[in-house]
Design a protein around this motif. Structure first.
Motif, PDB file in Angstrom:
ATOM      1  N   ARG A 115       0.807  -1.383  -0.435  1.00  0.00           N
ATOM      2  CA  ARG A 115      -0.115  -0.091   0.128  1.00  0.00           C
ATOM      3  C   ARG A 115       0.688   0.938  -0.199  1.00  0.00           C
ATOM      4  NH1 ARG A 115      -3.549  -2.081   4.765  1.00  0.00           N
ATOM      5  NH2 ARG A 115      -4.055  -3.906   4.314  1.00  0.00           N
ATOM      6  N   PHE A 116       0.701   2.453  -0.667  1.00  0.00           N
ATOM      7  CA  PHE A 116       1.012   3.976  -1.027  1.00  0.00           C
ATOM      8  C   PHE A 116       0.139   4.874  -0.010  1.00  0.00           C
ATOM      9  CE2 PHE A 116       4.664   1.445  -3.249  1.00  0.00           C
ATOM     10  CZ  PHE A 116       4.095   1.155  -3.851  1.00  0.00           C
ATOM     11  N   ARG A 117       0.826   5.341  -0.072  1.00  0.00           N
ATOM     12  CA  ARG A 117       0.009   6.629  -0.140  1.00  0.00           C
ATOM     13  C   ARG A 117      -1.142   7.095  -0.734  1.00  0.00           C
ATOM     14  NH1 ARG A 117       4.661   8.773   2.357  1.00  0.00           N
ATOM     15  NH2 ARG A 117       5.115   8.453   4.731  1.00  0.00           N
ATOM     16  N   GLY A 118      -1.636   7.855  -0.018  1.00  0.00           N
ATOM     17  CA  GLY A 118      -3.124   7.894  -0.837  1.00  0.00           C
ATOM     18  C   GLY A 118      -4.146   7.414  -1.413  1.00  0.00           C
ATOM     19  N   GLY A 119      -4.225   5.825  -0.546  1.00  0.00           N
ATOM     20  CA  GLY A 119      -4.724   4.811  -0.926  1.00  0.00           C
ATOM     21  C   GLY A 119      -4.453   3.738  -1.445  1.00  0.00           C
ATOM     22  N   LYS A 120      -3.680   4.116  -3.056  1.00  0.00           N
ATOM     23  CA  LYS A 120      -3.499   2.878  -3.811  1.00  0.00           C
ATOM     24  C   LYS A 120      -2.648   1.100  -2.653  1.00  0.00           C
ATOM     25  CE  LYS A 120      -2.204   5.263  -6.945  1.00  0.00           C
ATOM     26  NZ  LYS A 120      -2.075   5.761  -9.007  1.00  0.00           N
ATOM     27  N   GLY A 121      -3.507   0.540  -3.195  1.00  0.00           N
ATOM     28  CA  GLY A 121      -2.917  -1.078  -2.835  1.00  0.00           C
ATOM     29  C   GLY A 121      -2.676  -2.182  -3.810  1.00  0.00           C
ATOM     30  N   TYR A 122      -1.977  -3.287  -3.606  1.00  0.00           N
ATOM     31  CA  TYR A 122      -1.954  -4.153  -4.576  1.00  0.00           C
ATOM     32  C   TYR A 122      -1.969  -4.821  -4.626  1.00  0.00           C
ATOM     33  CZ  TYR A 122      -0.913   0.101  -7.352  1.00  0.00           C
ATOM     34  OH  TYR A 122      -0.785   1.493  -8.409  1.00  0.00           O
ATOM     35  N   TRP A 123      -2.250  -6.050  -4.477  1.00  0.00           N
ATOM     36  CA  TRP A 123      -2.661  -7.784  -4.117  1.00  0.00           C
ATOM     37  C   TRP A 123      -1.986  -8.163  -5.821  1.00  0.00           C
ATOM     38  CZ3 TRP A 123      -3.630  -9.570   0.262  1.00  0.00           C
ATOM     39  CH2 TRP A 123      -4.874  -8.417   0.851  1.00  0.00           C
ATOM     40  N   GLY A 124      -0.748  -9.363  -5.282  1.00  0.00           N
ATOM     41  CA  GLY A 124      -0.304 -11.003  -5.500  1.00  0.00           C
ATOM     42  C   GLY A 124      -1.885 -11.641  -6.414  1.00  0.00           C
ATOM     43  N   GLN A 125      -0.656 -12.084  -7.263  1.00  0.00           N
ATOM     44  CA  GLN A 125      -2.244 -13.819  -7.581  1.00  0.00           C
ATOM     45  C   GLN A 125      -2.169 -14.636  -6.372  1.00  0.00           C
ATOM     46  OE1 GLN A 125       0.824 -14.087  -8.366  1.00  0.00           O
ATOM     47  NE2 GLN A 125       1.390 -15.923  -8.215  1.00  0.00           N
ATOM     48  N   GLY A 126      -1.871 -15.142  -5.709  1.00  0.00           N
ATOM     49  CA  GLY A 126      -1.144 -15.916  -4.407  1.00  0.00           C
ATOM     50  C   GLY A 126       0.045 -17.147  -4.839  1.00  0.00           C
ATOM     51  N   THR A 127      -0.033 -17.733  -3.833  1.00  0.00           N
ATOM     52  CA  THR A 127       0.907 -18.721  -3.937  1.00  0.00           C
ATOM     53  C   THR A 127       0.616 -19.632  -2.690  1.00  0.00           C
ATOM     54  OG1 THR A 127       3.131 -19.694  -4.021  1.00  0.00           O
ATOM     55  CG2 THR A 127       2.397 -18.135  -2.510  1.00  0.00           C
ATOM     56  N   GLN A 128       0.183 -21.511  -3.307  1.00  0.00           N
ATOM     57  CA  GLN A 128      -0.657 -21.912  -2.575  1.00  0.00           C
ATOM     58  C   GLN A 128       0.786 -22.640  -1.457  1.00  0.00           C
ATOM     59  OE1 GLN A 128      -4.689 -23.851  -2.683  1.00  0.00           O
ATOM     60  NE2 GLN A 128      -3.268 -24.437  -0.596  1.00  0.00           N
ATOM     61  N   VAL A 129       0.106 -23.170  -0.519  1.00  0.00           N
ATOM     62  CA  VAL A 129       1.371 -23.475   0.289  1.00  0.00           C
ATOM     63  C   VAL A 129       0.381 -24.796   1.661  1.00  0.00           C
ATOM     64  CG1 VAL A 129       2.333 -23.653   3.045  1.00  0.00           C
ATOM     65  CG2 VAL A 129       2.598 -21.754   1.492  1.00  0.00           C
ATOM     66  N   ILE A 130       0.643 -26.420   0.830  1.00  0.00           N
ATOM     67  CA  ILE A 130       0.287 -27.176   1.549  1.00  0.00           C
ATOM     68  C   ILE A 130       0.630 -28.545   2.732  1.00  0.00           C
ATOM     69  CG2 ILE A 130      -1.696 -29.683   0.702  1.00  0.00           C
ATOM     70  CD1 ILE A 130      -1.840 -28.249  -1.738  1.00  0.00           C
ATOM     71  N   VAL A 131       0.457 -27.717   3.511  1.00  0.00           N
ATOM     72  CA  VAL A 131       1.001 -28.755   4.498  1.00  0.00           C
ATOM     73  C   VAL A 131       0.162 -29.711   4.738  1.00  0.00           C
ATOM     74  CG1 VAL A 131       2.822 -28.778   6.980  1.00  0.00           C
ATOM     75  CG2 VAL A 131       1.850 -26.402   5.510  1.00  0.00           C
ATOM     76  N   SER A 132       0.732 -31.085   4.687  1.00  0.00           N
ATOM     77  CA  SER A 132       0.251 -32.489   5.068  1.00  0.00           C
ATOM     78  C   SER A 132       1.267 -33.928   4.465  1.00  0.00           C
ATOM     79  CB  SER A 132      -0.625 -32.791   3.570  1.00  0.00           C
ATOM     80  OG  SER A 132      -1.242 -34.327   4.177  1.00  0.00           O
ATOM     81  N   ALA A 133       1.120 -34.830   5.853  1.00  0.00           N
ATOM     82  CA  ALA A 133       1.383 -35.920   5.380  1.00  0.00           C
ATOM     83  C   ALA A 133       1.738 -36.533   3.976  1.00  0.00           C
ATOM     84  CB  ALA A 133       2.182 -36.327   7.250  1.00  0.00           C
TER      85      ALA A 133
END
Length: 117
Positions: free
Chosen positions: A99-117
């Motif tokens: 986020r930046f001053r003035g209200g601008k914000g950005y998101w990435g597309q995401g990355t999946q984490v799976i924790v499993s045996a």
């Protein structure tokens, strides 16, 4: 305009470690907030995992503060989320947000984490 690209998500066994990366294209020099969020399966809301302020002070959510940490490589325009001792409840899609001053914000597309045996 800033674009964020996360990477590093994977399938890992309980007790394992991962490092997620969030690479920003475009200048993020004057950010006011950088954070990692996660969205667990079957929940709509993203929860804040941790954040970094303008002075590079890091605040982690109490549920992860002993296991996760955030860092920033200014030269590479990259923010990291270092995670250790991962548990099944850490399974989620992880997103970075800037986020930046003035209200601008950005998101990435995401990355999946799976924790499993």
């Amino acid at each position: 305009q800033v674009q964020l690209v996360e990477s590093g998500g994977d399938l890992v066994q309980p007790g394992g470690s991962l490092r997620l990366s969030c690479v920003a294209s475009g200048s993020i020099f004057d950010f006011i907030f950088m954070g990692w969020y996660r969205q667990v399966p079957h929940k709509q809301q993203r929860e804040l995992v941790g954040s970094m302020g303008r002075s590079h002070n890091v605040i982690m959510d109490r549920s992860v503060k002993d296991r996760f940490t955030i860092s920033l490589d200014d030269a590479k325009n990259t923010m990291y989320l270092e995670m250790r001792d991962l548990q099944p409840e850490d399974t989620a899609v992880y997103y970075c947000n800037v986020r930046f001053r003035g209200g601008k914000g950005y998101w990435g597309q995401g990355t999946q984490v799976i924790v499993s045996a």
